[in-house]
Write a protein that holds these residues in place. Structure first.
Motif, short mmCIF file in Angstrom:
data_model
loop_
_atom_site.label_atom_id
_atom_site.label_comp_id
_atom_site.label_asym_id
_atom_site.label_seq_id
_atom_site.Cartn_x
_atom_site.Cartn_y
_atom_site.Cartn_z
N ALA A 1 -30.37 -12.21 59.87
CA ALA A 1 -30.69 -13.54 60.41
C ALA A 1 -30.57 -13.55 61.94
CB ALA A 1 -29.75 -14.59 59.79
N THR A 2 -29.52 -12.97 62.46
CA THR A 2 -29.31 -12.96 63.91
C THR A 2 -30.37 -12.10 64.60
OG1 THR A 2 -26.95 -13.32 63.59
CG2 THR A 2 -27.64 -12.50 65.74
N ALA A 3 -30.67 -10.94 64.03
CA ALA A 3 -31.69 -10.07 64.62
C ALA A 3 -33.04 -10.77 64.64
CB ALA A 3 -31.76 -8.76 63.84
N PRO B 1 -32.50 -6.23 79.87
CA PRO B 1 -32.99 -6.04 78.50
C PRO B 1 -33.18 -7.38 77.78
CG PRO B 1 -31.07 -4.66 78.94
CD PRO B 1 -31.21 -5.60 80.09
N GLY B 2 -33.98 -7.34 76.74
CA GLY B 2 -34.22 -8.54 75.94
C GLY B 2 -33.07 -8.85 75.01
N TYR B 3 -33.19 -9.96 74.32
CA TYR B 3 -32.14 -10.42 73.42
C TYR B 3 -31.84 -9.42 72.31
CZ TYR B 3 -32.95 -14.96 75.63
OH TYR B 3 -33.07 -15.97 76.54
N PHE B 4 -32.90 -8.97 71.64
CA PHE B 4 -32.68 -8.07 70.50
C PHE B 4 -32.13 -6.72 70.95
CE2 PHE B 4 -33.95 -4.67 67.62
CZ PHE B 4 -33.24 -5.05 66.51
N ALA C 1 -18.80 -13.64 62.00
CA ALA C 1 -18.68 -14.94 62.67
C ALA C 1 -19.29 -14.88 64.08
CB ALA C 1 -17.21 -15.35 62.74
N GLN C 2 -19.09 -13.77 64.78
CA GLN C 2 -19.67 -13.63 66.12
C GLN C 2 -21.20 -13.64 66.06
OE1 GLN C 2 -17.92 -9.91 67.30
NE2 GLN C 2 -15.98 -10.86 67.92
N LEU C 3 -21.76 -12.94 65.08
CA LEU C 3 -23.22 -12.93 64.93
C LEU C 3 -23.75 -14.32 64.59
CD1 LEU C 3 -23.73 -9.56 63.02
CD2 LEU C 3 -24.23 -10.03 65.43
N ARG C 4 -23.02 -15.04 63.76
CA ARG C 4 -23.40 -16.41 63.39
C ARG C 4 -23.38 -17.30 64.63
NH1 ARG C 4 -19.59 -17.32 59.98
NH2 ARG C 4 -20.61 -16.13 58.35
N ARG D 1 -35.19 -11.58 67.99
CA ARG D 1 -36.58 -11.15 68.13
C ARG D 1 -37.48 -12.35 68.42
NH1 ARG D 1 -35.46 -7.33 63.40
NH2 ARG D 1 -35.39 -5.28 64.38
N ARG D 2 -37.19 -13.47 67.75
CA ARG D 2 -37.97 -14.69 67.99
C ARG D 2 -37.81 -15.13 69.45
NH1 ARG D 2 -37.61 -19.52 69.18
NH2 ARG D 2 -35.35 -19.58 69.10
N MET D 3 -36.57 -15.06 69.94
CA MET D 3 -36.32 -15.45 71.33
C MET D 3 -37.05 -14.50 72.29
SD MET D 3 -32.32 -16.55 70.89
CE MET D 3 -31.99 -16.84 72.63
N ASP D 4 -37.07 -13.21 71.95
CA ASP D 4 -37.81 -12.25 72.78
C ASP D 4 -39.29 -12.59 72.79
OD1 ASP D 4 -35.70 -10.66 73.67
OD2 ASP D 4 -35.87 -9.24 71.99
#
Length: 140
Positions: free
Chosen positions: A60-62, A79-82, A130-133, A66-69
């Protein structure tokens, strides 16, 4: 109809029944494990559940990174978000495994070593989940 055609479905059902009984037995023994072997088994089961939750959250986070990138990363040379997320996750996995191996060394060679490692991995994995969430939920 030959014997194999008759026996294969029966053997498959018997195997499924045995797995179900074993799972039920293992779940009940994890309620209050009384032997080191049971404690190790139950800790490993808990770690597997935490790891599965981490993998779901990772996907979900990845996807969000990627969507944000794809929405457009500023042309600031960074570098980009992903890609940052992936680098961080790879580093975290190395840290988790080595740190928990160190924790396990407190009982090096003993029957309690797998319990210490599994408990450490469970604790760190839940924190990382939790950090990824939080990355997806930010700024909420």
């Amino acid at each position: 109809m030959n014997l194999v055609t008759i026996l294969l479905p029966l053997l498959a059902q018997a195997s499924a029944d045995t797995d179900a009984v074993a799972s039920a037995g293992n779940a009940s023994r994890c309620a209050e494990p009384t032997t080191q072997q049971a404690m190790n088994y139950c800790a490993a089961q808990e770690w597997e559940q935490a790891d599965a939750a981490l993998n779901r959250q990772w996907r979900a986070t990845a996807a969000e990174m990627r969507r944000m990138d794809s929405a457009g990363v500023p042309d600031d040379g960074r570098p980009g978000y992903f890609s940052e997320l992936l680098r961080g996750q790879r580093a975290w996995l190395v840290y988790r495994d080595h740190h928990c191996a160190s924790v396990g060394n407190n009982a090096r060679g003993g029957s309690m070593q797998p319990l210490l490692v599994a408990n450490c991995k469970t604790r760190l994995t839940r924190a990382r989940t939790a950090q990824l969430r939080e990355l997806v939920d930010w700024p909420n």
